[in-house]
Motif scaffolding. Structure first.
Motif, PDB file in Angstrom:
ATOM      1  N   VAL A  51       1.105  -1.233   0.029  1.00 31.70           N
ATOM      2  CA  VAL A  51       0.240   0.097   0.116  1.00 31.70           C
ATOM      3  C   VAL A  51       1.018   1.262  -0.014  1.00 31.70           C
ATOM      4  O   VAL A  51       1.845   1.430   0.856  1.00 31.70           O
ATOM      5  CB  VAL A  51      -0.886   0.077   1.333  1.00 31.70           C
ATOM      6  N   THR A  52       0.547   2.081  -0.912  1.00 24.39           N
ATOM      7  CA  THR A  52       1.480   3.239  -0.986  1.00 24.39           C
ATOM      8  C   THR A  52       0.721   4.558  -0.681  1.00 24.39           C
ATOM      9  O   THR A  52       1.163   5.663  -0.629  1.00 24.39           O
ATOM     10  CB  THR A  52       1.860   3.388  -2.397  1.00 24.39           C
ATOM     11  N   PHE A  53      -0.557   4.426  -0.825  1.00 20.40           N
ATOM     12  CA  PHE A  53      -1.613   5.641  -0.635  1.00 20.40           C
ATOM     13  C   PHE A  53      -2.943   5.264  -0.029  1.00 20.40           C
ATOM     14  O   PHE A  53      -3.442   4.262  -0.513  1.00 20.40           O
ATOM     15  CB  PHE A  53      -1.710   6.509  -1.990  1.00 20.40           C
ATOM     16  N   ILE A  54      -3.560   5.971   0.974  1.00 22.89           N
ATOM     17  CA  ILE A  54      -4.715   5.723   1.263  1.00 22.89           C
ATOM     18  C   ILE A  54      -5.487   7.084   0.944  1.00 22.89           C
ATOM     19  O   ILE A  54      -5.129   8.030   1.400  1.00 22.89           O
ATOM     20  CB  ILE A  54      -4.737   5.460   2.816  1.00 22.89           C
ATOM     21  N   GLY A  55      -6.780   6.887   0.281  1.00 24.68           N
ATOM     22  CA  GLY A  55      -7.661   8.150  -0.206  1.00 24.68           C
ATOM     23  C   GLY A  55      -7.871   8.885   0.985  1.00 24.68           C
ATOM     24  O   GLY A  55      -8.309   8.293   1.831  1.00 24.68           O
ATOM     25  N   PRO A  56      -8.101  10.060   0.832  1.00 24.45           N
ATOM     26  CA  PRO A  56      -8.350  11.113   2.071  1.00 24.45           C
ATOM     27  C   PRO A  56     -10.182  11.243   2.246  1.00 24.45           C
ATOM     28  O   PRO A  56     -10.208  11.589   3.161  1.00 24.45           O
ATOM     29  CB  PRO A  56      -7.848  12.571   1.559  1.00 24.45           C
ATOM     30  N   VAL A  57     -10.961  10.658   1.251  1.00 26.27           N
ATOM     31  CA  VAL A  57     -12.404  10.791   1.562  1.00 26.27           C
ATOM     32  C   VAL A  57     -12.773   9.259   1.475  1.00 26.27           C
ATOM     33  O   VAL A  57     -12.340   8.359   0.947  1.00 26.27           O
ATOM     34  CB  VAL A  57     -12.750  11.583   0.345  1.00 26.27           C
ATOM     35  N   VAL A  58     -14.006   9.207   1.863  1.00 24.90           N
ATOM     36  CA  VAL A  58     -14.884   7.962   1.924  1.00 24.90           C
ATOM     37  C   VAL A  58     -15.968   8.320   0.932  1.00 24.90           C
ATOM     38  O   VAL A  58     -16.748   9.344   1.183  1.00 24.90           O
ATOM     39  CB  VAL A  58     -15.392   7.551   3.307  1.00 24.90           C
ATOM     40  N   ALA A  59     -16.498   7.111   0.009  1.00 22.68           N
ATOM     41  CA  ALA A  59     -17.398   7.424  -0.939  1.00 22.68           C
ATOM     42  C   ALA A  59     -18.799   7.250  -0.093  1.00 22.68           C
ATOM     43  O   ALA A  59     -19.001   6.600   0.894  1.00 22.68           O
ATOM     44  CB  ALA A  59     -17.317   6.256  -1.846  1.00 22.68           C
ATOM     45  N   ALA A  60     -19.657   8.257  -0.387  1.00 20.38           N
ATOM     46  CA  ALA A  60     -21.031   8.449   0.239  1.00 20.38           C
ATOM     47  C   ALA A  60     -21.933   7.164   0.170  1.00 20.38           C
ATOM     48  O   ALA A  60     -22.668   6.698   0.942  1.00 20.38           O
ATOM     49  CB  ALA A  60     -21.547   9.785   0.025  1.00 20.38           C
ATOM     50  N   GLN A  61     -21.770   6.668  -0.987  1.00 21.26           N
ATOM     51  CA  GLN A  61     -22.840   5.496  -1.414  1.00 21.26           C
ATOM     52  C   GLN A  61     -22.077   4.193  -0.892  1.00 21.26           C
ATOM     53  O   GLN A  61     -23.170   3.539  -0.435  1.00 21.26           O
ATOM     54  CB  GLN A  61     -22.815   5.373  -2.998  1.00 21.26           C
ATOM     55  N   THR A  62     -20.962   3.950  -1.049  1.00 22.20           N
ATOM     56  CA  THR A  62     -20.409   2.743  -0.515  1.00 22.20           C
ATOM     57  C   THR A  62     -19.886   2.646   0.910  1.00 22.20           C
ATOM     58  O   THR A  62     -19.470   1.397   1.200  1.00 22.20           O
ATOM     59  CB  THR A  62     -19.350   2.190  -1.616  1.00 22.20           C
ATOM     60  N   ARG A  63     -19.515   3.835   1.207  1.00 23.43           N
ATOM     61  CA  ARG A  63     -18.852   3.823   2.572  1.00 23.43           C
ATOM     62  C   ARG A  63     -17.258   3.448   2.671  1.00 23.43           C
ATOM     63  O   ARG A  63     -16.937   2.644   3.657  1.00 23.43           O
ATOM     64  CB  ARG A  63     -19.454   3.495   3.868  1.00 23.43           C
ATOM     65  N   THR A  64     -16.678   3.481   1.379  1.00 31.50           N
ATOM     66  CA  THR A  64     -15.371   2.754   1.209  1.00 31.50           C
ATOM     67  C   THR A  64     -14.462   4.006   1.039  1.00 31.50           C
ATOM     68  O   THR A  64     -14.841   5.035   0.303  1.00 31.50           O
ATOM     69  CB  THR A  64     -15.468   1.728   0.095  1.00 31.50           C
ATOM     70  N   ALA A  65     -13.241   3.697   1.113  1.00 34.36           N
ATOM     71  CA  ALA A  65     -12.168   4.442   0.723  1.00 34.36           C
ATOM     72  C   ALA A  65     -11.115   3.694  -0.240  1.00 34.36           C
ATOM     73  O   ALA A  65     -11.107   2.571   0.031  1.00 34.36           O
ATOM     74  CB  ALA A  65     -11.187   4.844   1.929  1.00 34.36           C
ATOM     75  N   THR A  66     -10.489   4.347  -0.995  1.00 32.49           N
ATOM     76  CA  THR A  66      -9.809   3.778  -2.092  1.00 32.49           C
ATOM     77  C   THR A  66      -8.227   3.810  -1.402  1.00 32.49           C
ATOM     78  O   THR A  66      -7.423   4.846  -0.842  1.00 32.49           O
ATOM     79  CB  THR A  66      -9.790   4.746  -3.404  1.00 32.49           C
ATOM     80  N   VAL A  67      -7.633   2.595  -1.473  1.00 31.10           N
ATOM     81  CA  VAL A  67      -6.484   2.244  -1.456  1.00 31.10           C
ATOM     82  C   VAL A  67      -5.625   1.882  -2.518  1.00 31.10           C
ATOM     83  O   VAL A  67      -6.020   0.894  -3.180  1.00 31.10           O
ATOM     84  CB  VAL A  67      -6.583   1.087  -0.197  1.00 31.10           C
ATOM     85  N   ARG A  68      -4.481   2.465  -2.668  1.00 31.14           N
ATOM     86  CA  ARG A  68      -3.724   2.182  -3.799  1.00 31.14           C
ATOM     87  C   ARG A  68      -2.467   1.182  -3.591  1.00 31.14           C
ATOM     88  O   ARG A  68      -1.747   1.641  -2.625  1.00 31.14           O
ATOM     89  CB  ARG A  68      -3.069   3.760  -4.125  1.00 31.14           C
ATOM     90  N   ILE A  69      -2.284   0.441  -4.169  1.00 32.48           N
ATOM     91  CA  ILE A  69      -1.310  -0.629  -4.131  1.00 32.48           C
ATOM     92  C   ILE A  69      -0.450  -0.640  -5.363  1.00 32.48           C
ATOM     93  O   ILE A  69      -0.852  -0.692  -6.703  1.00 32.48           O
ATOM     94  CB  ILE A  69      -1.955  -1.957  -3.891  1.00 32.48           C
ATOM     95  N   GLU A  70       0.873  -0.522  -5.476  1.00 28.93           N
ATOM     96  CA  GLU A  70       1.773  -0.449  -6.577  1.00 28.93           C
ATOM     97  C   GLU A  70       2.417  -1.946  -6.784  1.00 28.93           C
ATOM     98  O   GLU A  70       2.629  -2.516  -5.803  1.00 28.93           O
ATOM     99  CB  GLU A  70       2.685   0.288  -6.229  1.00 28.93           C
ATOM    100  N   LEU A  71       2.448  -2.237  -8.071  1.00 28.13           N
ATOM    101  CA  LEU A  71       3.135  -3.556  -8.387  1.00 28.13           C
ATOM    102  C   LEU A  71       3.926  -3.398  -9.808  1.00 28.13           C
ATOM    103  O   LEU A  71       3.727  -2.429 -10.536  1.00 28.13           O
ATOM    104  CB  LEU A  71       2.056  -4.560  -8.576  1.00 28.13           C
ATOM    105  N   GLU A  72       4.954  -4.300  -9.769  1.00 30.47           N
ATOM    106  CA  GLU A  72       5.564  -4.359 -11.151  1.00 30.47           C
ATOM    107  C   GLU A  72       4.938  -5.142 -11.953  1.00 30.47           C
ATOM    108  O   GLU A  72       4.308  -6.235 -11.447  1.00 30.47           O
ATOM    109  CB  GLU A  72       7.246  -4.921 -10.614  1.00 30.47           C
ATOM    110  N   ASN A  73       5.085  -4.961 -13.293  1.00 30.73           N
ATOM    111  CA  ASN A  73       4.333  -5.429 -14.300  1.00 30.73           C
ATOM    112  C   ASN A  73       5.094  -5.644 -15.585  1.00 30.73           C
ATOM    113  O   ASN A  73       4.514  -5.566 -16.669  1.00 30.73           O
ATOM    114  CB  ASN A  73       3.010  -4.769 -14.633  1.00 30.73           C
ATOM    115  N   ALA A  74       6.146  -6.064 -15.361  1.00 30.69           N
ATOM    116  CA  ALA A  74       7.189  -6.195 -16.477  1.00 30.69           C
ATOM    117  C   ALA A  74       6.631  -7.102 -17.633  1.00 30.69           C
ATOM    118  O   ALA A  74       6.739  -7.086 -18.623  1.00 30.69           O
ATOM    119  CB  ALA A  74       8.525  -6.713 -16.031  1.00 30.69           C
ATOM    120  N   ALA A  75       6.018  -8.178 -17.017  1.00 27.65           N
ATOM    121  CA  ALA A  75       5.278  -9.394 -17.706  1.00 27.65           C
ATOM    122  C   ALA A  75       4.172  -9.041 -18.578  1.00 27.65           C
ATOM    123  O   ALA A  75       3.719  -9.801 -19.472  1.00 27.65           O
ATOM    124  CB  ALA A  75       5.159 -10.694 -17.101  1.00 27.65           C
ATOM    125  N   GLY A  76       3.591  -7.900 -18.322  1.00 29.87           N
ATOM    126  CA  GLY A  76       2.442  -7.459 -18.913  1.00 29.87           C
ATOM    127  C   GLY A  76       1.045  -8.107 -18.451  1.00 29.87           C
ATOM    128  O   GLY A  76       0.069  -8.275 -19.071  1.00 29.87           O
TER     129      GLY A  76
END
Length: 417
Positions: A299-324
């Motif tokens: 996890v590299t980032f946690i969203g600062p707001v919570v969606a009003a409809q779903t009561r969820t926050a966006t969490v960003r995960i970074e990955l290497e994708n050399a193989a596509g």
């Protein structure tokens, strides 16, 4: 002769009546042989010093006691035995404002359903499962535009999704302004005066600002011929994700001709419910499951707001994708791992949250329960991690603690009168 047996008959009847009365008296007293100091004993093997109201610990009006089993006159409940060790034990005053230590007889504990659990060291690491969506790394997206007006002469990249490398030609653009500036450069190069050199430098700077490469400018000077069009090259290696360029079309500086995205490093945006958000931190390990394969990430980032409809926050995960393997807009299963380590833990049912503090009741081993304030930590698998207030090996009330709580508060209130 008839009168000689009459006195004997009367004596026998009198003795029989006296025996019956004596038996009745002994039965009503429960058998004096089972008494110590005039107090009827039970069959527990412990010395009974009194029979008391089962709600005796709550204070008035439940203070009735007797030397023999019976019924409490105030509440109609059967009297319970008070043993010698209970009567002589003195209990410390509770340190929690509004609460008092409370003593509950073993029979009554069983009656109201008191259950205990032992505080112990436990690993409360847990996994949060959710879903995510693959997106491009916004920092690895480049747009291709012109800085001059012109017309597209040739397309070297003809379709969306075509892979390109940094420096590869994308398209050639004819621009009258660009052609005129090249001719100015050639004329200035023929003038070897100071003015000619100044004009040549100005023309070179203008061509560079219009994104004409230094190699192309040098070739114009070397050959002495202006090129009709200028070639625009890819600024990054990646895949063409947007293509708006069409051969023969007029282009303006505001037009986005291509968008090139480097997909060797991607993001996965996961939705985490607000109730689980406190367990997620930047740096939390994550596993991304796509197509039966598991890929590691963080996890590299946690969203600062919570969606009003779903009561969820966006969490960003970074990955290497050399193989596509991961492609934008793919769905993935996400598992966020919360390593908590070993800590003192008790069942979550033992913790009573009052809104301002968290309390538990500690069993002191003599029928006494002590209210104690605790600081809770992570929660997982039905247990709370306890940061302070409970030591390993101590026993806490996990069932019927609300009844113990009400009795503790009532006893504290009555003690003030």
């Amino acid at each position: 002769m008839k009168r000689t047996w009459l006195p004997w008959l009367l004596s026998a009847l009198f003795a029989l009546a006296f025996g019956i009365v004596l038996v009745l008296l002994l039965s009503q007293r429960g058998g004096s042989a089972n008494e110590i100091g005039g107090v009827t004993q039970d069959h527990s093997g412990r010395r009974v010093v009194a029979w008391i109201d089962p709600m005796y610990s709550q204070g008035p009006p439940h203070l009735y006691e007797s030397n023999h089993p019976g019924v409490a006159p105030d509440c109609g409940m059967k009297l319970v035995p008070q043993y010698a060790e209970e009567a002589t034990t003195t209990h410390a005053t509770s340190t929690i404002d509004g609460y008092a230590n409370v003593s509950v007889a073993p029979q009554r504990q069983q009656l109201i359903g008191v259950k205990l659990a032992t505080a112990e060291l436990r690993d409360l690491s847990r996994n949060i499962r959710t879903t995510g969506r693959v997106t491009a790394d916004e920092r690895r997206v480049a747009q291709v535009r012109t800085k001059f007006e012109g017309f597209i002469e040739t397309l070297y990249v003809n379709f969306t999704g075509q892979p390109v490398r940094r420096g590869d030609p994308l398209l050639a653009v004819y621009s009258p302004d660009l052609l005129a500036t090249q001719n100015e450069l050639l004329l200035a190069e023929r003038n070897h005066s100071d003015l000619g050199r100044t004009l040549a430098d100005a023309a070179r700077a203008r061509l560079r600002l219009w994104d004409m490469s230094a190699a192309d400018i040098a070739r114009v000077v070397r050959t002495g011929q202006a090129t009709r069009d200028v070639v625009l090259r890819s600024p990054v290696s990646g895949v063409v994700t947007t293509k708006n360029a069409v051969a023969g079309a007029r282009v303006m500086p505001s037009d986005t001709l291509y968008e090139v995205t480097d997909l060797s490093h991607v993001w996965v945006l996961a939705d985490v419910y607000q109730s689980e958000l406190q367990a997620v931190r930047v740096g939390t390990p994550a596993q991304i499951i796509v197509g039966g394969q598991t890929l590691p990430g963080r996890v590299t980032f946690i969203g600062p707001v919570v969606a009003a409809q779903t009561r969820t926050a966006t969490v960003r995960i970074e990955l290497e994708n050399a193989a596509g393997l991961l492609k934008p807009d793919m769905y993935a299963d996400v598992m966020l791992q919360q390593p908590a380590g070993s800590s003192v833990a008790i069942p979550d049912s033992a913790v009573m949250n009052t809104g301002t503090r968290s309390l538990v009741f500690i069993a002191r081993g003599d029928g006494t329960f002590e209210p104690r304030q605790v600081t809770t930590g992570a929660k997982g698998d039905g247990f709370y991690a306890i940061r302070s207030g409970v030591r390993p090996g101590e026993r806490v009330v996990v069932d019927a603690n609300f009844l113990v709580d009400s009795e503790s508060r009532l006893k504290s209130a009555l003690s003030r009168f």
